[in-house]
Design a protein around this motif. Structure first.
Motif, mmCIF file in Angstrom:
data_model
loop_
_atom_site.group_PDB
_atom_site.id
_atom_site.type_symbol
_atom_site.label_atom_id
_atom_site.label_comp_id
_atom_site.label_asym_id
_atom_site.label_seq_id
_atom_site.Cartn_x
_atom_site.Cartn_y
_atom_site.Cartn_z
ATOM 1 N N VAL A 1 0.866 -1.175 0.000
ATOM 2 C CA VAL A 1 0.000 0.000 0.000
ATOM 3 C C VAL A 1 0.904 1.226 0.000
ATOM 4 C CG1 VAL A 1 -1.771 1.281 1.235
ATOM 5 C CG2 VAL A 1 -1.819 -1.225 1.238
ATOM 6 N N GLY A 2 0.800 2.046 -1.007
ATOM 7 C CA GLY A 2 1.682 3.199 -1.106
ATOM 8 C C GLY A 2 2.713 2.994 -2.208
ATOM 9 N N ARG A 3 3.666 3.899 -2.256
ATOM 10 C CA ARG A 3 4.627 3.904 -3.349
ATOM 11 C C ARG A 3 5.777 2.920 -3.124
ATOM 12 N NH1 ARG A 3 5.587 10.204 -5.228
ATOM 13 N NH2 ARG A 3 3.402 10.709 -5.672
ATOM 14 N N PHE A 4 6.310 2.456 -4.242
ATOM 15 C CA PHE A 4 7.543 1.670 -4.228
ATOM 16 C C PHE A 4 8.207 1.843 -5.590
ATOM 17 C CE2 PHE A 4 4.238 -1.073 -5.878
ATOM 18 C CZ PHE A 4 4.834 -1.752 -6.927
ATOM 19 N N THR A 5 9.418 1.372 -5.716
ATOM 20 C CA THR A 5 10.152 1.474 -6.980
ATOM 21 C C THR A 5 10.499 0.090 -7.482
ATOM 22 O OG1 THR A 5 12.322 1.556 -5.909
ATOM 23 C CG2 THR A 5 11.149 3.666 -6.214
ATOM 24 N N PRO A 6 10.790 -0.067 -8.780
ATOM 25 C CA PRO A 6 11.194 -1.367 -9.293
ATOM 26 C C PRO A 6 12.395 -1.951 -8.558
ATOM 27 C CG PRO A 6 10.662 0.084 -11.118
ATOM 28 C CD PRO A 6 10.616 0.928 -9.870
ATOM 29 N N SER A 7 13.296 -1.086 -8.084
ATOM 30 C CA SER A 7 14.488 -1.584 -7.382
ATOM 31 C C SER A 7 14.130 -2.260 -6.063
ATOM 32 C CB SER A 7 15.472 -0.440 -7.131
ATOM 33 O OG SER A 7 14.905 0.521 -6.245
ATOM 34 N N ASP B 1 17.895 -6.462 -13.326
ATOM 35 C CA ASP B 1 17.277 -5.148 -13.474
ATOM 36 C C ASP B 1 16.323 -5.085 -14.661
ATOM 37 O OD1 ASP B 1 18.687 -4.377 -11.289
ATOM 38 O OD2 ASP B 1 20.195 -3.203 -12.374
ATOM 39 N N GLU B 2 16.728 -5.629 -15.798
ATOM 40 C CA GLU B 2 15.871 -5.551 -16.984
ATOM 41 C C GLU B 2 14.574 -6.342 -16.793
ATOM 42 O OE1 GLU B 2 14.192 -4.292 -20.151
ATOM 43 O OE2 GLU B 2 16.138 -3.506 -19.473
ATOM 44 N N SER B 3 14.660 -7.469 -16.074
ATOM 45 C CA SER B 3 13.456 -8.264 -15.821
ATOM 46 C C SER B 3 12.504 -7.528 -14.884
ATOM 47 C CB SER B 3 13.839 -9.620 -15.226
ATOM 48 O OG SER B 3 14.617 -10.372 -16.137
ATOM 49 N N ARG B 4 13.054 -6.821 -13.917
ATOM 50 C CA ARG B 4 12.207 -6.014 -13.032
ATOM 51 C C ARG B 4 11.445 -4.955 -13.837
ATOM 52 N NH1 ARG B 4 13.995 -6.133 -7.440
ATOM 53 N NH2 ARG B 4 15.758 -7.576 -7.246
ATOM 54 N N LEU B 5 12.155 -4.278 -14.724
ATOM 55 C CA LEU B 5 11.515 -3.243 -15.524
ATOM 56 C C LEU B 5 10.480 -3.843 -16.482
ATOM 57 C CD1 LEU B 5 14.594 -0.969 -16.353
ATOM 58 C CD2 LEU B 5 12.786 -0.551 -14.673
ATOM 59 N N ALA B 6 10.788 -4.999 -17.045
ATOM 60 C CA ALA B 6 9.840 -5.646 -17.959
ATOM 61 C C ALA B 6 8.556 -6.036 -17.228
ATOM 62 C CB ALA B 6 10.486 -6.879 -18.598
#
Length: 246
Positions: free
Chosen positions: A201-207, A215-220
């Motif tokens: 609940v709330g914000r988070f980042t791909p990292s 990293d690329e799989s997280r972004l995909a």
């Protein structure tokens, strides 16, 4: 004069409207049981009220009513609430019985055992679960600003702030994410990130997504969830005219 086959909230917005409400001629009508003259006419009104701006009237399904206006403008908003009945619960439970081969035999002998099997599917928790699944499956998505979201994907980075759309209703069963008529299936490698995105609940980042994805799989993964309308980028561009038309 008529009755509605769903519950009604009438919200008076402007001007006045007089409502005459009568006892039902047909108790708790089903969706296909609209009012007909043969159901019988009304008796004396049990309510004779005039709604003014800010007033609200609740009409349970089946209660006969008629509304009249004066010589001035009048505007009200009607909110209809569909009711889930025991008939709906029985039908849904019976549909599930199609997976039980015993229900697919020709009707011979006693049906006591089959009735017990059907009754077991009418446990209150199971009824509630079917209601939720139906809502999740049939609810239409609310994708405010989605075109702007898609344009923003080109600049997505590991530190882009994300959030689950507040309007989305979903069920996550292992590697299957169901929401708004969709079922998305994922490989085992993204089980942790999907569970995290669904539960946060709330914000988070791909990292911040847990697990062993590069990293690329997280972004995909994030791009797919934004495209499907499950996640949104928190700092997306303001809505354009095209977005507003959507």
């Amino acid at each position: 004069m008529h009755h509605d086959t769903h519950d009604v909230f009438s919200l008076q917005v402007s001007g006045e409207k007089r409502w005459l409400v009568y006892e039902p001629a047909l108790e708790l009508p089903l969706k296909d049981q609209r009012y007909k003259a043969q159901h019988g006419g009304p008796g004396e009104p049990v309510h004779d009220v005039t709604l003014k701006p800010g007033d609200a009237l609740y009409l349970p399904r089946g209660w006969l009513h008629e509304a009249t206006t004066s010589s001035t403008d009048s505007l009200h908003i009607t909110v209809g609430v569909n009711v889930y009945t025991w008939l709906d619960a029985f039908r849904a439970a019976l549909d599930e019985c199609a997976d039980d081969v015993e229900f697919r035999h020709s009707p011979q002998g006693e049906a006591d055992e089959l009735v017990e099997r059907l009754q077991a599917r009418l446990d209150p928790d199971q009824v509630a679960l079917r209601q939720r699944r139906r809502l999740v499956k049939t609810r239409r998505p609310i994708l405010d600003g989605q075109l702007g979201q898609l344009r923003t994907l080109d600049g997505l980075t590991l530190e882009t702030p994300l959030e689950r759309r507040q309007t989305v209703l979903f069920d996550l069963d292992g590697l299957t994410l169901a929401f708004e008529g969709k079922e998305l299936s994922f490989p085992a490698s993204v089980e942790e990130p999907i569970a995290f995105a669904a539960a946060t609940v709330g914000r988070f980042t791909p990292s911040q997504l847990p697990g062993d994805l590069d990293d690329e799989s997280r972004l995909a993964l994030v791009r797919r969830l934004v495209r499907e309308g499950f996640l949104r980028i928190s700092e997306a561009a303001p809505r354009s005219g095209a977005d507003a038309e959507q």
